[in-house]
Design a protein around this motif. Sequence first.
Motif: not given
Length: 364
Positions: A27-36
């Motif tokens: 399952q894909a987790v929706a909350k993004s933990i990406s940075s710039f």
Amino acid sequence: MKIDHVHFYVEDAKVWRDWFVHHLGFQAVAKSISSFHTCTEVVKSGAVCFFLSSPLLPTSPVAKFLLQYPPGVGDVAFAVEDVESAIALAQMHGATILQPIHERQVGTAFIKCGKIAAWGGLTHTLIQRRCPEVGIDDTKKELSLSPCPRVPVSSSITAIDHIVLNVAVGELERAVAWYENILDFQPQQAFKIKTDRSGLHSQVMVSRNALVQLPINEPASSNSQIQEFLDVNRGPGIQHIALRTTNLVSAIAKFRASGLSLLSVPQSYYSQLKQRPGLTLSPLELEAIAQQEILVDWQEYPPLGAQQTAPLLLQIFTQPIFQQPTFFFEFIERRYQAQGFGEGNFRALFEAIESEQIKRGTLQ
């Protein structure tokens, strides 16, 4: 200690998120933990959590990793009871501290973590959660499940069984000592596999609480599949991760239907299985296992007084998942408290990968 998550460094995180969803039913987790500078996607199945990161800018640590190594595992994160003690132990034994301990809040949990350099390009993040009951799967304010871009197969993957590290020839003893000293792992099973064409040496390392199993391989010949991995990977690294399931035959049938490529096993292997003492599988079960090309191993002569039903190990391996022949997955089912890794299966895997090497022209 236990495995908190595994971090893959890839060229396109969104593409690999979809791959895990479509082929393995994650399952894909929706909350993004990406940075710039880095795009990070998170996928989950049972207790298994994978981070998938790709660079958005050349300054991304993932971009720097991919300049030196092909896509693969960049970090294995361990949840520990006391991160300060764990980092202090690592520092005392000469480990390189890449990130000093810092604290952050995720939902209602407070997380302390630090990062150490491991073997080759591999790193280990050590994580302590102030509220142990709050993990990445139940911090609902921060992470929620998103609709997947494709309808996933129903995944029966429940946990990571073990993670395998390949090191260069002559480095096995040093790597074993590193994990003993730095992370307090203990040596368990040892293997020496040799065929007419090549060989390997392997030492299984286990955490004190036995929740983390880390076999370490070194090549025993110049044309070994371990040496091929080291050459293509441009150094040591994680060769494969074993994912545990409760019904391997059913799971593999679904994975095959989703288009997952798996290593072939000749049907003669199953004819030989029938000749081994102690086979407890019914003809119908063996037929289903053979149809899915799953490896089977058991203790032929269990100790006196052992339970009537012998522990049974079922295993199967994917083709390398990336373009280059480096990282692959294993799927494993342990029946009746089966322990270890099955030396018979270990050899069968080695020979199956040799067949793939011959097809690639890297083994004569």
